[in-house]
Design a protein around this motif. Structure first.
Motif, PDB file in Angstrom:
ATOM      1  N   THR A 158     -12.512  -0.696  41.161  1.00  0.00           N
ATOM      2  CA  THR A 158     -12.282  -1.838  40.276  1.00  0.00           C
ATOM      3  C   THR A 158     -12.788  -1.592  38.860  1.00  0.00           C
ATOM      4  OG1 THR A 158     -12.534  -3.297  42.189  1.00  0.00           O
ATOM      5  CG2 THR A 158     -12.633  -4.322  40.020  1.00  0.00           C
ATOM      6  N   TYR A 159     -13.953  -0.959  38.735  1.00  0.00           N
ATOM      7  CA  TYR A 159     -14.606  -0.866  37.430  1.00  0.00           C
ATOM      8  C   TYR A 159     -14.785   0.571  36.929  1.00  0.00           C
ATOM      9  CZ  TYR A 159     -15.809  -5.617  38.814  1.00  0.00           C
ATOM     10  OH  TYR A 159     -15.742  -6.913  39.245  1.00  0.00           O
ATOM     11  N   GLY A 160     -14.623   1.568  37.786  1.00  0.00           N
ATOM     12  CA  GLY A 160     -14.862   2.946  37.372  1.00  0.00           C
ATOM     13  C   GLY A 160     -13.615   3.629  36.867  1.00  0.00           C
ATOM     14  N   ASP A 161     -13.802   4.879  36.356  1.00  0.00           N
ATOM     15  CA  ASP A 161     -12.642   5.672  35.952  1.00  0.00           C
ATOM     16  C   ASP A 161     -12.124   6.455  37.148  1.00  0.00           C
ATOM     17  OD1 ASP A 161     -14.456   7.751  36.312  1.00  0.00           O
ATOM     18  OD2 ASP A 161     -14.949   7.842  34.185  1.00  0.00           O
ATOM     19  N   LEU A 162     -11.034   7.178  36.947  1.00  0.00           N
ATOM     20  CA  LEU A 162     -10.387   7.868  38.061  1.00  0.00           C
ATOM     21  C   LEU A 162     -11.292   8.924  38.667  1.00  0.00           C
ATOM     22  CD1 LEU A 162      -7.879   8.247  39.782  1.00  0.00           C
ATOM     23  CD2 LEU A 162      -7.015   9.867  38.070  1.00  0.00           C
ATOM     24  N   ALA A 163     -12.027   9.623  37.837  1.00  0.00           N
ATOM     25  CA  ALA A 163     -12.890  10.688  38.349  1.00  0.00           C
ATOM     26  C   ALA A 163     -13.989  10.123  39.249  1.00  0.00           C
ATOM     27  CB  ALA A 163     -13.500  11.474  37.183  1.00  0.00           C
ATOM     28  N   SER A 164     -14.649   9.062  38.784  1.00  0.00           N
ATOM     29  CA  SER A 164     -15.708   8.469  39.596  1.00  0.00           C
ATOM     30  C   SER A 164     -15.149   7.844  40.863  1.00  0.00           C
ATOM     31  CB  SER A 164     -16.464   7.415  38.780  1.00  0.00           C
ATOM     32  OG  SER A 164     -15.599   6.358  38.410  1.00  0.00           O
ATOM     33  N   MET A 165     -13.935   7.276  40.769  1.00  0.00           N
ATOM     34  CA  MET A 165     -13.296   6.678  41.939  1.00  0.00           C
ATOM     35  C   MET A 165     -13.063   7.727  43.017  1.00  0.00           C
ATOM     36  SD  MET A 165      -9.509   4.937  42.144  1.00  0.00           S
ATOM     37  CE  MET A 165      -9.737   4.222  40.523  1.00  0.00           C
ATOM     38  N   LEU A 166     -12.463   8.855  42.638  1.00  0.00           N
ATOM     39  CA  LEU A 166     -12.161   9.901  43.620  1.00  0.00           C
ATOM     40  C   LEU A 166     -13.430  10.555  44.143  1.00  0.00           C
ATOM     41  CD1 LEU A 166      -9.067  11.541  41.882  1.00  0.00           C
ATOM     42  CD2 LEU A 166      -9.096   9.884  43.754  1.00  0.00           C
ATOM     43  N   LYS A 167     -14.438  10.676  43.273  1.00  0.00           N
ATOM     44  CA  LYS A 167     -15.689  11.308  43.698  1.00  0.00           C
ATOM     45  C   LYS A 167     -16.395  10.459  44.761  1.00  0.00           C
ATOM     46  CE  LYS A 167     -20.092  13.045  41.906  1.00  0.00           C
ATOM     47  NZ  LYS A 167     -20.946  13.214  40.690  1.00  0.00           N
ATOM     48  N   VAL A 168     -16.484   9.160  44.533  1.00  0.00           N
ATOM     49  CA  VAL A 168     -17.134   8.293  45.512  1.00  0.00           C
ATOM     50  C   VAL A 168     -16.339   8.254  46.813  1.00  0.00           C
ATOM     51  CG1 VAL A 168     -17.765   5.895  46.009  1.00  0.00           C
ATOM     52  CG2 VAL A 168     -18.317   6.890  43.792  1.00  0.00           C
ATOM     53  N   ASP A 221      -5.042   6.286  51.928  1.00  0.00           N
ATOM     54  CA  ASP A 221      -6.140   6.074  50.984  1.00  0.00           C
ATOM     55  C   ASP A 221      -5.627   5.523  49.662  1.00  0.00           C
ATOM     56  OD1 ASP A 221      -7.911   7.105  52.872  1.00  0.00           O
ATOM     57  OD2 ASP A 221      -7.547   9.157  52.202  1.00  0.00           O
ATOM     58  N   VAL A 222      -4.442   5.963  49.267  1.00  0.00           N
ATOM     59  CA  VAL A 222      -3.849   5.452  48.024  1.00  0.00           C
ATOM     60  C   VAL A 222      -3.547   3.964  48.163  1.00  0.00           C
ATOM     61  CG1 VAL A 222      -1.931   5.700  46.405  1.00  0.00           C
ATOM     62  CG2 VAL A 222      -2.895   7.719  47.524  1.00  0.00           C
ATOM     63  N   VAL A 223      -3.079   3.567  49.354  1.00  0.00           N
ATOM     64  CA  VAL A 223      -2.836   2.147  49.606  1.00  0.00           C
ATOM     65  C   VAL A 223      -4.118   1.356  49.420  1.00  0.00           C
ATOM     66  CG1 VAL A 223      -2.183   0.460  51.356  1.00  0.00           C
ATOM     67  CG2 VAL A 223      -0.914   2.593  51.164  1.00  0.00           C
ATOM     68  N   SER A 224      -5.209   1.876  49.930  1.00  0.00           N
ATOM     69  CA  SER A 224      -6.486   1.182  49.810  1.00  0.00           C
ATOM     70  C   SER A 224      -6.925   1.067  48.359  1.00  0.00           C
ATOM     71  CB  SER A 224      -7.545   1.911  50.638  1.00  0.00           C
ATOM     72  OG  SER A 224      -8.804   1.322  50.467  1.00  0.00           O
ATOM     73  N   ARG A 225      -6.691   2.107  47.590  1.00  0.00           N
ATOM     74  CA  ARG A 225      -7.164   2.109  46.204  1.00  0.00           C
ATOM     75  C   ARG A 225      -6.330   1.222  45.291  1.00  0.00           C
ATOM     76  NH1 ARG A 225      -8.193   7.762  47.207  1.00  0.00           N
ATOM     77  NH2 ARG A 225      -6.221   8.377  46.272  1.00  0.00           N
ATOM     78  N   TYR A 226      -5.064   1.082  45.594  1.00  0.00           N
ATOM     79  CA  TYR A 226      -4.171   0.398  44.662  1.00  0.00           C
ATOM     80  C   TYR A 226      -3.653  -0.944  45.185  1.00  0.00           C
ATOM     81  CZ  TYR A 226      -4.327   4.555  41.836  1.00  0.00           C
ATOM     82  OH  TYR A 226      -4.767   5.584  41.047  1.00  0.00           O
ATOM     83  N   SER A 227      -4.350  -1.518  46.120  1.00  0.00           N
ATOM     84  CA  SER A 227      -4.041  -2.880  46.550  1.00  0.00           C
ATOM     85  C   SER A 227      -5.015  -3.849  45.888  1.00  0.00           C
ATOM     86  CB  SER A 227      -4.152  -2.992  48.070  1.00  0.00           C
ATOM     87  OG  SER A 227      -5.465  -2.680  48.491  1.00  0.00           O
TER      88      SER A 227
END
Length: 761
Positions: free
Chosen positions: A465-475, A500-506
């Motif tokens: 929700t609040y991070g950038d793409l790099a931090s999102m994928l890293k976590v 996983d993409v479904v989870s991230r972009y819902s």
């Protein structure tokens, strides 16, 4: 034998004090004992069932038979006002008559007062007719030596009659006839006016009696007051009383408010004789008093309720709420203090509610002081810190104090995932993203993997929700690595999937794919995970549900995040199905109940060719015959085909078992033709639901069970077609019988009729 039953009752009563059977054994035994031996038994029973009128009646009658008037009076003083039961009160009035019969005028006056006292409490009971009649007879029997005394006596009799004829009782019509005779015997001229005045009131009472009787007939008057256990009978009795209460609260007789309130109070008191352990009845009673403007009566009801149910926290909170709403702060505070002092297991909740109460009534400092004392308790949980921090943040508008409280609690409750999540939510409200990440890192470094699932999920959602793409994928990758240690095969959890993409972009209830795509992805992920495992077909069919549950358990996707509710139906497990052969059904036997319903179903055919229907019933399986026999009644010449098929497809009818003898055989009839049972025209249903023709030369053999399953399946409205329904249709087509000729297969007013389109997936 009596000694054995007494011992049995005592043993059961020791282990379960609310055992009704044991109580009845003890009560029956006490009736045959001298009063000195029976008294301890009655006292034990009545301590458990304080509103059991029949036990009180037995107890007091034992003393009356022993001519112990003093003990009898004491027992009546203990039970009368809490047991508004006519049989007990009739026992009371008989005792009063007996005591005062030799006291002359003074005794008659005492008896009259006792009648008035009795009718003021139970005079509105539907069974109080004999009491009114007994009172009238008593008044008529009083001697009058002067004209003034005679006039006074007649006036008293008239008043009692006029009260009795407007009370809905079993004897209201008899009382009206007696009243007519009484007035006509006194003065016909006066009677005409009085009877015309009271006749409409009598008609109203008679109409209300008929309605009230319907509610009364649903009530079990022999029921003992036991704590609710959720049985069907208890629920039915509770609802019966609530319906009666609603009826009385509506003032169906349209009488004055005071009289109507007395009837409602009487009904509540009677209901508590049987629902003594139901907190909702006590609460409804107190609330009704409060709404009626009698707060003092509501307080008294709450006090009685807490005496009956001393462990009910709900009633204590409701009582405190009533006192606080009336401005009685100190009585409410005493209730909260009793809550805090009583139960250590729920002390945190009591502390929290007390802090909120103090914040409302005494201000910020009182609440803060109490929190500082309460948080030192060894039984204090993290809930107290969360609650007080939110009070400081939302009500006091002091984010610094709230932050300090959360930090103080973190030292004690770092091992509590829920506390971490609440703290993270608070920091998110402050837009303090740096401390949110620091909190997650601190918590995940100390929490064991099995307790970190929810924290990882929240951390991942925060970055999405609040991070950038790099931090999102890293976590996301770190979460998979941490949680894969909990799985049997950790390598499969480390792979990234489209899921996983479904989870991230819902977002909330918005999804980046359709429900069909989501079902497909869930199924494929489950298959990939179990690719090397031997699984059955039902698991393959329900792969979407299984992957949803498993992914939720590992924290990757929660059940609420799997996807929107699928419109697809869950397919049944058809791996255990066997092909039904009508030739084997000729020797089957079915229970008598099935055969009788089958016979009646054939007899109830409304229209069409009865012979064709009988032939169809003879060749279908016993399971389908049983199902047809239990279909619900449907009005009209033919039912909705879709509705009937829907019932059939979702039915849990038992599967017919071959070779098991039962009570009665299927009614005999002409055997089906060979063309219906074998040959190239015969269509069979494979275990997977597919329809195929037997190979030539093997039509009469069972080798079709071992054939390779087809990929196509015949469905009705996207469901596998049950073999018996399919067989019915094939029989109809093979014989050339149209819907109009065949009519309907009817049982108990239900039917199968019409044709349903069949399509291949």
């Amino acid at each position: 034998m009596a000694e054995e039953s007494k011992q049995k009752g005592a043993d059961v009563a020791t282990t379960d004090i609310y055992n009704v059977e044991a109580a009845e054994i003890l009560a029956n035994e006490a009736q045959h004992l001298p009063i000195l031996e029976a008294a301890p038994i009655y006292e034990k029973l009545l301590s458990t069932f304080p509103t059991a009128a029949k036990y009180w009646k037995q107890y007091v009658e034992a003393y009356m038979n022993a001519n112990n008037d003093e003990a009898t009076k004491q027992i009546f003083s203990r039970c009368l006002l809490n047991c508004l039961h006519i049989s007990l009160w009739l026992c009371y009035i008989h005792f009063i008559k007996k005591v005062n019969e030799k006291k002359g005028a003074e005794g008659l006056e005492e008896t009259r007062k006792a009648f008035d006292f009795m009718l003021s409490y139970v005079g509105s009971d539907i069974a109080s007719g004999p009491v009114w009649m007994d009172y009238i007879t008593f008044l008529k029997s009083m001697l009058a030596t002067t004209a003034q005394e005679e006039s006074h006596r007649m006036t008293s009799v008239r008043k009692v009659y006029q009260k009795a004829i407007v009370t809905p009782t079993h004897h209201v019509e008899q009382l009206w006839k007696d009243y007519e005779n009484f007035e006509n015997s006194v003065s016909r001229a006066l009677a005409k006016g009085l009877l015309s005045e009271y006749h409409p009131k009598f008609n109203s009472a008679r109409a209300v009696y008929k309605e009230r009787k319907k509610y009364m007939d649903e009530i079990d008057w022999n029921m003992l007051a036991v704590p609710p256990s959720g049985t069907c009978k208890e629920e039915q009795q509770c609802m019966a009383w609530k319906r009666l209460l609603a009826f009385e609260e509506g003032n169906p007789q349209r009488i004055d408010a005071s009289s109507a309130n007395r009837r409602v109070i009487f009904t509540f008191e009677q209901s508590l004789m049987y629902l003594y352990h139901y907190p909702d009845i006590w609460y409804d009673y107190a609330t009704w008093h409060a709404k009626s403007g009698s707060v003092d009566s509501a307080v008294k009801v709450f006090q009685r309720a807490l005496k009956a149910l001393p462990d009910s926290e709900l009633l204590k909170y409701a009582y405190a709420e009533l006192e606080e709403s009336q401005g009685a702060i100190q009585p409410a505070k005493k209730i909260y203090e009793s809550l805090v002092a009583n139960d250590a297991s729920t002390m945190s909740l009591a502390h929290i509610q007390f802090i909120r109460f103090l914040r409302r009534t005494e201000g910020i400092e009182a609440a803060r002081k109490y929190f500082l004392d309460a948080q030192k308790s060894p039984t204090c949980t993290y809930h107290l810190f969360v609650a007080y921090a939110m009070v400081a943040f939302c009500l006091d508008k002091d984010s610094k104090v709230a932050h300090s409280v959360f930090e103080a609690g973190l030292k004690r409750f770092m091992h509590e995932p829920r506390y971490i999540l609440e703290y993270a939510d608070f920091l998110c409200r402050l837009n303090d993203d740096r401390n949110v990440r620091a909190l997650f890192e601190r918590a995940l470094s100390s929490l064991p993997p099995e307790n970190s699932v929810e924290v990882w999920k929240r951390f991942s959602q925060f970055e999405q929700t609040y991070g950038d793409l790099a931090s999102m994928l890293k976590v996301e990758q770190r979460k998979k690595e941490a949680l894969s240690r909990m799985a049997e095969d950790g390598s499969s959890e480390l792979e990234s999937t489209l899921y996983d993409v479904v989870s991230r972009y819902s977002f909330m209830d918005l999804w980046p794919c359709s429900s069909k795509d989501l079902d497909h992805l869930a199924r494929q992920e489950w298959l990939a995970k179990n690719i090397n495992k031997k699984v059955d077909k039902s698991s393959l069919t329900n792969g979407a549900n299984i992957v949803a549950a498993e992914k939720g358990s590992f924290g990757l996707i929660t059940n609420s995040k799997v996807g929107p509710p699928s419109t697809k139906l869950v397919y049944p497990d058809i791996s255990q199905m066997v092909i039904y052969d009508p030739r084997q059904a000729q020797g089957l036997e079915i229970p008598a109940v099935l055969s009788s319903t089958t016979t009646s179903s054939v007899a109830l055919v409304g229209s069409g060719n009865t012979t064709a229907v009988e032939e169809i019933l003879k060749v279908v399986s016993p399971a389908l015959v049983a199902f047809i026999a239990h279909l619900p009644a449907i009005e009209g010449p033919s039912p909705d085909v879709d509705m009937v098929l829907s019932i059939l497809l979702q039915s849990t009818a038992p599967t017919g078992q071959l070779g098991k003898p039962t009570t009665q055989q299927i009614p005999a009839g002409p055997a089906p033709s060979t063309s219906d049972l074998s040959g190239s025209s015969r269509t069979r249903l494979n275990p997977n639901g597919s329809s195929r023709l037997p190979r030539e030369g093997h039509s009469g053999k069972r080798k079709d069970l071992d054939r390779k399953e087809d990929d196509e399946s015949i469905t009705v409205q996207s469901r596998p077609l049950p073999r018996d329904v399919f067989r019915l249709r094939q029989l109809r087509r093979s014989r050339g019988v149209s819907s109009s000729q065949t009519g309907s297969v009817v049982s108990g007013g239900s039917a199968f009729s019409g044709e349903q389109s069949v399509s291949a997936d």
